[in-house]
Design a protein around this motif. Structure first.
Motif, PDB file in Angstrom:
ATOM      1  N   LEU A  34       0.858  -1.769   0.231  1.00 40.54           N
ATOM      2  CA  LEU A  34      -0.422   0.554  -0.027  1.00 40.54           C
ATOM      3  C   LEU A  34       0.861   1.119  -0.013  1.00 40.54           C
ATOM      4  CD1 LEU A  34      -2.684  -1.221   2.612  1.00 40.54           C
ATOM      5  CD2 LEU A  34      -3.073  -0.483   0.151  1.00 40.54           C
ATOM      6  N   SER A  35      -0.117   1.884  -0.923  1.00 41.70           N
ATOM      7  CA  SER A  35       0.779   3.952  -0.834  1.00 41.70           C
ATOM      8  C   SER A  35       0.433   4.372   0.846  1.00 41.70           C
ATOM      9  CB  SER A  35       0.602   4.810  -1.831  1.00 41.70           C
ATOM     10  OG  SER A  35      -0.780   4.731  -1.145  1.00 41.70           O
ATOM     11  N   ASP A  38      -2.838   5.040   1.002  1.00 41.38           N
ATOM     12  CA  ASP A  38      -3.872   4.623   0.949  1.00 41.38           C
ATOM     13  C   ASP A  38      -4.049   3.403   2.203  1.00 41.38           C
ATOM     14  OD1 ASP A  38      -4.763   4.730  -1.964  1.00 41.38           O
ATOM     15  OD2 ASP A  38      -3.868   3.108  -3.180  1.00 41.38           O
ATOM     16  N   CYS A  84       5.766   1.123   2.646  1.00 41.31           N
ATOM     17  CA  CYS A  84       4.743   1.081   2.089  1.00 41.31           C
ATOM     18  C   CYS A  84       5.953   1.410   1.382  1.00 41.31           C
ATOM     19  CB  CYS A  84       4.376   2.502   2.703  1.00 41.31           C
ATOM     20  SG  CYS A  84       3.034   2.234   3.898  1.00 41.31           S
ATOM     21  N   THR A  88       0.321   1.489  -4.477  1.00 44.33           N
ATOM     22  CA  THR A  88      -0.802   0.375  -3.809  1.00 44.33           C
ATOM     23  C   THR A  88       0.016  -0.187  -4.989  1.00 44.33           C
ATOM     24  OG1 THR A  88      -1.900   1.465  -2.834  1.00 44.33           O
ATOM     25  CG2 THR A  88      -2.166  -0.429  -3.523  1.00 44.33           C
TER      26      THR A  88
END
Length: 208
Positions: A34-35, A38, A84, A88
């Protein structure tokens, strides 16, 4: 005629050479990265929580999981991997993609221009990622010192031989180099099952 000492030394060099070409296999089950944006939307968090360390020093399996859904089906409790990423991405096998009804390309991590669409649900919200699903191209992680020793460069393509009852040779494994990486072959579950491989077994690098 060679004496016993010379023969022992030659055999020893051959054995050491063979061992040096052995690289551990990491079987990669379906997972997602995931970013930060997000992660905040889905969990209300700034950082993922470490559940288990993996072989690559900078990476880990996170405690957090999400549900993902495609046109044909869904997978609950998909494990997140940390830390991260800038974008994403969901990494699935070809079999997973068929089950979900998603057309996803075989590509390298982060190459998401043609990636397939996916809906992702967490405890705090849901997101739709239009270009998020990929089938990871088979690859080998390694550090610069290992690459130099083997005469390899980033993005080189190599072959790897696997033993066992269903063993064989795989082509087109992409060499990927990063300062803190250790040698590790990454295959997805489709590839590992086809060769009868388990996580922690070994493949033999075939140098060009």
């Amino acid at each position: 005629m060679k004496d016993t000492r010379q023969l022992v030394e030659e055999v020893t060099r051959m054995v050491i050479g063979e061992l040096q070409l052995r690289i551990v296999v990491g079987v990669s089950n379906r997972h997602a990265h995931l970013s930060r944006e997000d992660l905040a939307t889905l969990f209300g968090l700034d950082e993922l929580t470490v559940y288990r360390r993996v072989r690559q020093p900078s990476d880990f399996a996170a405690e957090q999981t999400v549900s993902i859904a495609g046109p044909r089906g869904a997978f609950p409790k998909l494990r997140l991997m940390g830390p991260c990423r800038p974008k994403t991405q969901v990494e699935l096998s070809r079999t997973d993609c068929i089950a979900l009804g998603i057309d996803a390309p075989i590509t390298q991590s982060g190459h998401l221009d043609d990636a397939g669409p996916i809906d992702i649900e967490g405890p705090r919200g849901t997101i739709h990622v239009e270009h998020g699903v990929m089938v990871a191209a088979r690859h080998i992680h390694m550090g610069p010192s290992h690459a130099k020793a083997w005469g390899l460069a980033d993005q080189d393509l190599v072959q790897v031989q696997f033993g066992g009852e269903r063993g064989g040779v795989l082509d087109n494994l992409i060499i990927r180099i990063k300062d803190d990486w250790v040698p590790e072959i990454h295959l997805d579950t489709d590839e590992a099952n086809a060769l009868g491989l388990r996580d922690g077994e070994y493949g033999k690098l075939i140098l060009p």
